[in-house]
Design a protein around this motif. Sequence first.
Motif, PDB file in Angstrom:
ATOM      1  N   THR A 160       0.737  -1.380   0.039  1.00 36.20           N
ATOM      2  CA  THR A 160      -0.136  -0.037  -0.215  1.00 36.20           C
ATOM      3  C   THR A 160       0.762   1.326   0.074  1.00 36.20           C
ATOM      4  O   THR A 160       0.263   2.257  -0.360  1.00 36.20           O
ATOM      5  CB  THR A 160      -0.928   0.174   1.305  1.00 36.20           C
ATOM      6  OG1 THR A 160      -0.066  -0.059   2.580  1.00 36.20           O
ATOM      7  CG2 THR A 160      -1.873  -1.158   1.160  1.00 36.20           C
ATOM      8  N   GLY A 180     -15.505  -5.184  -1.833  1.00 33.36           N
ATOM      9  CA  GLY A 180     -14.177  -4.404  -1.953  1.00 33.36           C
ATOM     10  C   GLY A 180     -13.377  -4.373  -0.959  1.00 33.36           C
ATOM     11  O   GLY A 180     -13.807  -3.967   0.096  1.00 33.36           O
ATOM     12  N   VAL A 181     -12.359  -5.064  -1.152  1.00 36.03           N
ATOM     13  CA  VAL A 181     -11.442  -5.026  -0.033  1.00 36.03           C
ATOM     14  C   VAL A 181     -10.506  -3.694   0.199  1.00 36.03           C
ATOM     15  O   VAL A 181      -9.731  -3.801  -1.070  1.00 36.03           O
ATOM     16  CB  VAL A 181     -10.493  -6.626  -0.136  1.00 36.03           C
ATOM     17  CG1 VAL A 181      -9.631  -6.413   1.238  1.00 36.03           C
ATOM     18  CG2 VAL A 181     -11.221  -7.459  -0.120  1.00 36.03           C
ATOM     19  N   TYR A 182     -10.292  -3.158   1.206  1.00 38.56           N
ATOM     20  CA  TYR A 182      -9.294  -2.138   1.304  1.00 38.56           C
ATOM     21  C   TYR A 182      -9.256  -1.754   2.815  1.00 38.56           C
ATOM     22  O   TYR A 182      -9.664  -2.178   3.650  1.00 38.56           O
ATOM     23  CB  TYR A 182     -10.111  -0.740   0.688  1.00 38.56           C
ATOM     24  CG  TYR A 182     -11.565  -0.305   1.476  1.00 38.56           C
ATOM     25  CD1 TYR A 182     -11.574   0.627   2.430  1.00 38.56           C
ATOM     26  CD2 TYR A 182     -12.694  -0.915   1.066  1.00 38.56           C
ATOM     27  CE1 TYR A 182     -12.779   1.104   2.899  1.00 38.56           C
ATOM     28  CE2 TYR A 182     -14.009  -0.473   1.637  1.00 38.56           C
ATOM     29  CZ  TYR A 182     -13.627   0.329   2.605  1.00 38.56           C
ATOM     30  OH  TYR A 182     -14.994   1.014   3.135  1.00 38.56           O
ATOM     31  N   HIS A 184      -8.717   1.583   5.574  1.00 41.38           N
ATOM     32  CA  HIS A 184      -8.920   3.001   5.630  1.00 41.38           C
ATOM     33  C   HIS A 184      -8.161   3.627   6.582  1.00 41.38           C
ATOM     34  O   HIS A 184      -7.764   3.029   7.628  1.00 41.38           O
ATOM     35  CB  HIS A 184     -10.500   3.127   5.887  1.00 41.38           C
ATOM     36  CG  HIS A 184     -10.829   4.641   6.206  1.00 41.38           C
ATOM     37  ND1 HIS A 184     -10.756   5.259   7.652  1.00 41.38           N
ATOM     38  CD2 HIS A 184     -11.406   5.860   5.480  1.00 41.38           C
ATOM     39  CE1 HIS A 184     -11.164   6.361   7.439  1.00 41.38           C
ATOM     40  NE2 HIS A 184     -11.340   6.702   6.051  1.00 41.38           N
ATOM     41  N   SER A 194      -8.648   5.702   1.267  1.00 46.56           N
ATOM     42  CA  SER A 194      -8.762   4.291   1.224  1.00 46.56           C
ATOM     43  C   SER A 194      -7.989   3.534   0.288  1.00 46.56           C
ATOM     44  O   SER A 194      -7.873   3.885  -0.800  1.00 46.56           O
ATOM     45  CB  SER A 194     -10.246   3.935   0.969  1.00 46.56           C
ATOM     46  OG  SER A 194     -10.959   4.269   1.953  1.00 46.56           O
ATOM     47  N   PRO A 196      -7.113   0.139  -1.954  1.00 50.54           N
ATOM     48  CA  PRO A 196      -7.530  -1.374  -2.011  1.00 50.54           C
ATOM     49  C   PRO A 196      -6.402  -1.994  -1.799  1.00 50.54           C
ATOM     50  O   PRO A 196      -5.241  -1.855  -1.875  1.00 50.54           O
ATOM     51  CB  PRO A 196      -7.861  -0.973  -3.557  1.00 50.54           C
ATOM     52  CG  PRO A 196      -6.853  -0.050  -4.002  1.00 50.54           C
ATOM     53  CD  PRO A 196      -6.582   1.063  -2.917  1.00 50.54           C
ATOM     54  N   SER A 202      -4.477  -9.181   1.030  1.00 53.58           N
ATOM     55  CA  SER A 202      -6.164  -9.474   1.885  1.00 53.58           C
ATOM     56  C   SER A 202      -5.974 -10.639   2.661  1.00 53.58           C
ATOM     57  O   SER A 202      -6.554 -10.796   3.853  1.00 53.58           O
ATOM     58  CB  SER A 202      -7.235  -9.541   0.676  1.00 53.58           C
ATOM     59  OG  SER A 202      -7.258  -8.104   0.243  1.00 53.58           O
TER      60      SER A 202
END
Length: 256
Positions: A160, A180-182, A184, A194, A196, A202
């Motif tokens: 990230t 939707g995987v994210y 924040h 945010s 992803p 994940s």
Amino acid sequence: MKNLSPALPNILEGFFIERLMNQKRVSKETILSYRDTFRLLLQYAKRELGKTPSKLSFEDLDAPFICKFLNHLEEERHNTARTRNHRLAAIRSFFHYASFQEPQLSAHIQRVLAIPTKRYQKREIDFLTADEVDAILDAIDRSSWIGRRNYALISLAIHTGLRVSELINLCCSDVVLGGGVYVHCTGKGRKDRSMPLGKTVSKIIDNWLDERDSKPSAPLFPTRHGNKLSRDTVAYTLRKYVPWLNSIVHLFQESV
């Protein structure tokens, strides 16, 4: 010019409480950075002038003295030009606030505000290759709780590009797994964003959350005692696994 010793501590207190905390509502990290700047400045004034903070006046903190302090940071404390400029920015912010509290000192204050920042060579930011990423993650022993935490933390950092301050402030609830995987986070300037997450990271974070099994408000990456990690701990962790630390220097590009 009259001696303004009693006013300096009062205005300094007002700067932190009224200006930074109440009006601008700056982040905790900014408060701590500004605090450290003035702690160093007051210690230097005690050494050079023989005056405690309660005895200092605005006359003492003139432009030549501030320049000497900035040179002290570089020459004696071996701070970089970047850090020197951060310290100067904190001092300028204080004197700008003081200009409205003590307008009769405008000329004195303007001379301090006119101190220029120092130019420096900006280091080119390198990025990790896929082989380097694999080498780092493979070096982490995941047989222990600490190892699995470090594996999840470094995986998230690499995928990230979150700043260290953003990483250590993440809570369990900041990770959203589903359609939707994210993740924040609240970044620099209190801006929400945010990021992803791909399938690989994940899964890593999902497994870590299962092991954490903690309250949503709990730190995502805690210490052994459940507290939030410090920046020093993260730096130590990275040096432990990454011998070529300059390759991920982008993780430490923090502005005050």
